[in-house]
Design an enzyme around this catalytic site. Sequence first.
Site, PDB file in Angstrom:
ATOM      1  N   PRO A   2       0.830  -1.206   0.000  1.00 41.58           N
ATOM      2  CA  PRO A   2       0.000   0.000   0.000  1.00 41.58           C
ATOM      3  C   PRO A   2       0.869   1.263   0.000  1.00 41.58           C
ATOM      4  O   PRO A   2       1.815   1.371   0.774  1.00 41.58           O
ATOM      5  CB  PRO A   2      -0.802  -0.129   1.298  1.00 41.58           C
ATOM      6  N   GLU A   3       0.551   2.183  -0.897  1.00 36.94           N
ATOM      7  CA  GLU A   3       1.300   3.425  -1.016  1.00 36.94           C
ATOM      8  C   GLU A   3       0.458   4.569  -0.469  1.00 36.94           C
ATOM      9  O   GLU A   3      -0.569   4.343   0.171  1.00 36.94           O
ATOM     10  CB  GLU A   3       1.702   3.637  -2.478  1.00 36.94           C
TER      11      GLU A   3
END
Length: 275
Positions: A2-3
Site C-alpha cells: 500500500p502506497e
Amino acid sequence: MPELPEVETVKKTLEKKLVGLTITGVEIFMPKIIRDPAPDKFAMEVTGNKISRLGRRGKYLLIHLTGEKVLIIHLRMTGRLVYSEPVDPLPRHTHVVFRLSNDRELRFIDMRQFGRVQLSTVRYLGQVKGLKDLGPEPLGEEFSRDFLRRELKRKRVRIKSLLLDQTFLAGLGNIYADEALHRARINPKRMACTLTPREIANLYRSIVEVLQEGIENRGTSIRDYVDGDGRTGSYQALLRAYNREGQKCLYCGTPIARLKVGGRSSYFCPACQKE
C-alpha cells in the site's frame, strides 16, 4: 505494498468510525507484529485510551490517542486494517485485534507478517525509526517544482530509484512512480540530474495528479489491498503503465515493456519514454 493513496484511503474510511471510541482491550496473536513496547506492555498502555484523530505520514497510518499517545501502523506488503463486527469470522492471518467501546473491532491482518504496529508519543514521534527520516509529503506544501528542480540537479541516481527513496519523497511506491514517469514521458532509467526544466515540471505535475487520482478512486487493488471497510479500490482500472506489460500504451499504441531498475520492476513505454 500500500502506497500513499491506499494508506490515505484507509485513514479516511476508518476515521469516520473510530474517532471518539475507546480501545477497551487488545488481543495479540502474533507478538512480533508489535515493534515497541513489548506486547504485554503495549496492550496495557493502549487499553482505556480514546481515539482522538487519525493521521498519515508517508505510508504510515497514525492513530492518535488520549494522553498524547500515537499508534503507528505500517501495512508493508500485505497488511490490512479492517473495522469489523465481533461476529464476523476472524480471517486467517489476523495478528492483532483492538476491541472498541461500541462493541466493534479493529483487526490487523497480514498474510506475510511484514507489517508492524508500535506505540509512541506525540513528543517522540519525530524520533521513531522509519518516520524520522521521511522526505516531504508529495501532496504537501514542502513539495514544489522548485524543490524538485533544486534536488534533482544534484542527484546522480536513476529517477525511478530516487522516487522510491522515502527519504527523498514520502509515500510514493512502485505503482505511482511508474504511473507518474509514464505520464511525464520520462524513462525510469534516466539519471535524475539530466532532467530538463520542462521534464521536471511535467514530473511534478504528474506525481501530484496520479496520487490525487489514486485517492479519488480509493486506491489500487491488485492483490491484497482493501480499505478500512474491507473494500477494494478501483484505480487499477485506470493504470496506464504499471502491471500492463505487453498491452498497448494508451498514448501511442506501443506495447508496454518491463525492465529492472534498482532491483524493482518498472513498466514503461519504449516509444513515449525514450532513454
